[in-house]
Design a protein around this motif. Structure first.
Motif, PDB file in Angstrom:
ATOM      1  N   PHE A  68     -88.227 -61.176   5.485  1.00  0.00           N
ATOM      2  CA  PHE A  68     -87.435 -62.045   4.631  1.00  0.00           C
ATOM      3  C   PHE A  68     -87.179 -61.397   3.274  1.00  0.00           C
ATOM      4  O   PHE A  68     -86.105 -61.550   2.698  1.00  0.00           O
ATOM      5  CB  PHE A  68     -88.121 -63.398   4.441  1.00  0.00           C
ATOM      6  CG  PHE A  68     -88.222 -64.208   5.694  1.00  0.00           C
ATOM      7  CD1 PHE A  68     -87.129 -64.409   6.512  1.00  0.00           C
ATOM      8  CD2 PHE A  68     -89.424 -64.770   6.057  1.00  0.00           C
ATOM      9  CE1 PHE A  68     -87.221 -65.156   7.670  1.00  0.00           C
ATOM     10  CE2 PHE A  68     -89.527 -65.530   7.210  1.00  0.00           C
ATOM     11  CZ  PHE A  68     -88.426 -65.717   8.017  1.00  0.00           C
ATOM     12  N   VAL A  69     -88.159 -60.685   2.753  1.00  0.00           N
ATOM     13  CA  VAL A  69     -87.993 -59.972   1.486  1.00  0.00           C
ATOM     14  C   VAL A  69     -86.919 -58.900   1.627  1.00  0.00           C
ATOM     15  O   VAL A  69     -86.093 -58.710   0.729  1.00  0.00           O
ATOM     16  CB  VAL A  69     -89.338 -59.368   1.026  1.00  0.00           C
ATOM     17  CG1 VAL A  69     -89.162 -58.530  -0.218  1.00  0.00           C
ATOM     18  CG2 VAL A  69     -90.369 -60.462   0.792  1.00  0.00           C
ATOM     19  N   ILE A  70     -86.905 -58.201   2.743  1.00  0.00           N
ATOM     20  CA  ILE A  70     -85.879 -57.176   2.986  1.00  0.00           C
ATOM     21  C   ILE A  70     -84.501 -57.819   3.037  1.00  0.00           C
ATOM     22  O   ILE A  70     -83.537 -57.286   2.475  1.00  0.00           O
ATOM     23  CB  ILE A  70     -86.187 -56.411   4.288  1.00  0.00           C
ATOM     24  CG1 ILE A  70     -87.466 -55.616   4.129  1.00  0.00           C
ATOM     25  CG2 ILE A  70     -85.031 -55.501   4.670  1.00  0.00           C
ATOM     26  CD1 ILE A  70     -87.973 -55.008   5.407  1.00  0.00           C
ATOM     27  N   THR A  71     -84.405 -58.970   3.670  1.00  0.00           N
ATOM     28  CA  THR A  71     -83.132 -59.682   3.759  1.00  0.00           C
ATOM     29  C   THR A  71     -82.621 -60.065   2.372  1.00  0.00           C
ATOM     30  O   THR A  71     -81.445 -59.865   2.052  1.00  0.00           O
ATOM     31  CB  THR A  71     -83.296 -60.936   4.634  1.00  0.00           C
ATOM     32  OG1 THR A  71     -83.773 -60.544   5.917  1.00  0.00           O
ATOM     33  CG2 THR A  71     -81.998 -61.682   4.783  1.00  0.00           C
ATOM     34  N   VAL A  72     -83.502 -60.576   1.540  1.00  0.00           N
ATOM     35  CA  VAL A  72     -83.116 -60.941   0.173  1.00  0.00           C
ATOM     36  C   VAL A  72     -82.773 -59.691  -0.634  1.00  0.00           C
ATOM     37  O   VAL A  72     -81.836 -59.692  -1.434  1.00  0.00           O
ATOM     38  CB  VAL A  72     -84.232 -61.762  -0.499  1.00  0.00           C
ATOM     39  CG1 VAL A  72     -83.955 -61.972  -1.975  1.00  0.00           C
ATOM     40  CG2 VAL A  72     -84.390 -63.095   0.210  1.00  0.00           C
ATOM     41  N   LEU A  73     -83.500 -58.611  -0.418  1.00  0.00           N
ATOM     42  CA  LEU A  73     -83.217 -57.356  -1.114  1.00  0.00           C
ATOM     43  C   LEU A  73     -81.811 -56.855  -0.790  1.00  0.00           C
ATOM     44  O   LEU A  73     -81.106 -56.367  -1.679  1.00  0.00           O
ATOM     45  CB  LEU A  73     -84.259 -56.308  -0.752  1.00  0.00           C
ATOM     46  CG  LEU A  73     -84.148 -54.957  -1.437  1.00  0.00           C
ATOM     47  CD1 LEU A  73     -84.345 -55.105  -2.938  1.00  0.00           C
ATOM     48  CD2 LEU A  73     -85.166 -54.001  -0.865  1.00  0.00           C
ATOM     49  N   ILE A  74     -81.379 -56.993   0.440  1.00  0.00           N
ATOM     50  CA  ILE A  74     -80.021 -56.591   0.823  1.00  0.00           C
ATOM     51  C   ILE A  74     -78.985 -57.420   0.054  1.00  0.00           C
ATOM     52  O   ILE A  74     -77.988 -56.885  -0.430  1.00  0.00           O
ATOM     53  CB  ILE A  74     -79.826 -56.734   2.351  1.00  0.00           C
ATOM     54  CG1 ILE A  74     -80.687 -55.725   3.097  1.00  0.00           C
ATOM     55  CG2 ILE A  74     -78.365 -56.594   2.739  1.00  0.00           C
ATOM     56  CD1 ILE A  74     -80.313 -54.283   2.865  1.00  0.00           C
ATOM     57  N   VAL A  75     -79.227 -58.701  -0.112  1.00  0.00           N
ATOM     58  CA  VAL A  75     -78.306 -59.552  -0.873  1.00  0.00           C
ATOM     59  C   VAL A  75     -78.286 -59.119  -2.344  1.00  0.00           C
ATOM     60  O   VAL A  75     -77.224 -59.054  -2.969  1.00  0.00           O
ATOM     61  CB  VAL A  75     -78.673 -61.043  -0.736  1.00  0.00           C
ATOM     62  CG1 VAL A  75     -77.783 -61.905  -1.616  1.00  0.00           C
ATOM     63  CG2 VAL A  75     -78.575 -61.484   0.714  1.00  0.00           C
ATOM     64  N   TYR A  76     -79.454 -58.770  -2.894  1.00  0.00           N
ATOM     65  CA  TYR A  76     -79.498 -58.309  -4.285  1.00  0.00           C
ATOM     66  C   TYR A  76     -78.830 -56.947  -4.464  1.00  0.00           C
ATOM     67  O   TYR A  76     -78.239 -56.679  -5.511  1.00  0.00           O
ATOM     68  CB  TYR A  76     -80.937 -58.274  -4.801  1.00  0.00           C
ATOM     69  CG  TYR A  76     -81.372 -59.591  -5.368  1.00  0.00           C
ATOM     70  CD1 TYR A  76     -80.866 -60.063  -6.568  1.00  0.00           C
ATOM     71  CD2 TYR A  76     -82.290 -60.390  -4.698  1.00  0.00           C
ATOM     72  CE1 TYR A  76     -81.247 -61.277  -7.090  1.00  0.00           C
ATOM     73  CE2 TYR A  76     -82.685 -61.603  -5.204  1.00  0.00           C
ATOM     74  CZ  TYR A  76     -82.157 -62.047  -6.408  1.00  0.00           C
ATOM     75  OH  TYR A  76     -82.534 -63.251  -6.921  1.00  0.00           O
ATOM     76  N   ILE A  77     -78.905 -56.081  -3.480  1.00  0.00           N
ATOM     77  CA  ILE A  77     -78.189 -54.803  -3.547  1.00  0.00           C
ATOM     78  C   ILE A  77     -76.689 -55.069  -3.565  1.00  0.00           C
ATOM     79  O   ILE A  77     -75.943 -54.453  -4.327  1.00  0.00           O
ATOM     80  CB  ILE A  77     -78.590 -53.884  -2.376  1.00  0.00           C
ATOM     81  CG1 ILE A  77     -80.030 -53.421  -2.541  1.00  0.00           C
ATOM     82  CG2 ILE A  77     -77.654 -52.681  -2.286  1.00  0.00           C
ATOM     83  CD1 ILE A  77     -80.586 -52.682  -1.336  1.00  0.00           C
ATOM     84  N   CYS A  78     -76.249 -56.005  -2.739  1.00  0.00           N
ATOM     85  CA  CYS A  78     -74.834 -56.381  -2.734  1.00  0.00           C
ATOM     86  C   CYS A  78     -74.432 -56.956  -4.094  1.00  0.00           C
ATOM     87  O   CYS A  78     -73.354 -56.658  -4.601  1.00  0.00           O
ATOM     88  CB  CYS A  78     -74.582 -57.389  -1.619  1.00  0.00           C
ATOM     89  SG  CYS A  78     -72.864 -57.799  -1.354  1.00  0.00           S
ATOM     90  N   ASP A  79     -75.305 -57.742  -4.692  1.00  0.00           N
ATOM     91  CA  ASP A  79     -75.069 -58.289  -6.028  1.00  0.00           C
ATOM     92  C   ASP A  79     -74.901 -57.171  -7.056  1.00  0.00           C
ATOM     93  O   ASP A  79     -74.026 -57.230  -7.912  1.00  0.00           O
ATOM     94  CB  ASP A  79     -76.226 -59.204  -6.405  1.00  0.00           C
ATOM     95  CG  ASP A  79     -76.153 -59.723  -7.827  1.00  0.00           C
ATOM     96  OD1 ASP A  79     -75.059 -59.777  -8.404  1.00  0.00           O
ATOM     97  OD2 ASP A  79     -77.212 -60.095  -8.363  1.00  0.00           O
ATOM     98  N   ALA A  80     -75.709 -56.136  -6.951  1.00  0.00           N
ATOM     99  CA  ALA A  80     -75.630 -55.025  -7.900  1.00  0.00           C
ATOM    100  C   ALA A  80     -74.357 -54.196  -7.709  1.00  0.00           C
ATOM    101  O   ALA A  80     -73.845 -53.622  -8.669  1.00  0.00           O
ATOM    102  CB  ALA A  80     -76.856 -54.129  -7.756  1.00  0.00           C
ATOM    103  N   LEU A  81     -73.842 -54.152  -6.500  1.00  0.00           N
ATOM    104  CA  LEU A  81     -72.671 -53.325  -6.218  1.00  0.00           C
ATOM    105  C   LEU A  81     -71.344 -54.010  -6.528  1.00  0.00           C
ATOM    106  O   LEU A  81     -70.349 -53.328  -6.795  1.00  0.00           O
ATOM    107  CB  LEU A  81     -72.682 -52.900  -4.737  1.00  0.00           C
ATOM    108  CG  LEU A  81     -73.797 -51.959  -4.309  1.00  0.00           C
ATOM    109  CD1 LEU A  81     -73.755 -51.751  -2.805  1.00  0.00           C
ATOM    110  CD2 LEU A  81     -73.686 -50.632  -5.040  1.00  0.00           C
TER     111      LEU A  81
END
Length: 112
Positions: A68-81
């Motif tokens: 679940f942390v990895i899933t949220v991390l992917i969303v935050y990477i998208c947020d940064a991009l």
């Protein structure tokens, strides 16, 4: 290729509507929503498997909850991009990712 474009547009429409449900997620336009759908697709295809393999020991120790942390991390990477897309918190991006997964599954089942 046309199926992928249709999927991106439909998922983009859902991404554009998600801020109505989840207040901690911001999408400024429909174009940004379609770009978010594209970037999430790319991140889930290329980055998420690498992160999953690298974090396999901690995922095993936590009985799969670290995924679940990895899933949220992917969303935050998208947020940064993407500049017109913003997320805060932990639960809201997790729900956002689950909604996108469900929509992708539904759209994929109709396309076959």
């Amino acid at each position: 290729m046309i199926n992928y474009a249709i999927r991106l547009i439909l998922v983009g429409l859902v991404v554009f509507q998600i801020p109505n449900i989840l207040p901690e997620i911001f999408v400024d336009s429909i174009t940004t929503a379609i770009i978010v759908a594209l970037v999430m697709s790319i991140l889930n295809t290329f980055v998420k498997p690498i992160l999953t393999i690298l974090s396999l020991p901690i995922t095993i120790l936590t009985l799969g909850l670290f995924y679940f942390v990895i899933t949220v991390l992917i969303v935050y990477i998208c947020d940064a991009l993407i500049s017109g897309f913003a997320v805060t918190g932990f639960i809201q991006p997790l729900i956002f990712s689950f909604i996108l997964g469900i929509v992708n599954s539904l759209v994929g089942s109709f396309q076959k």
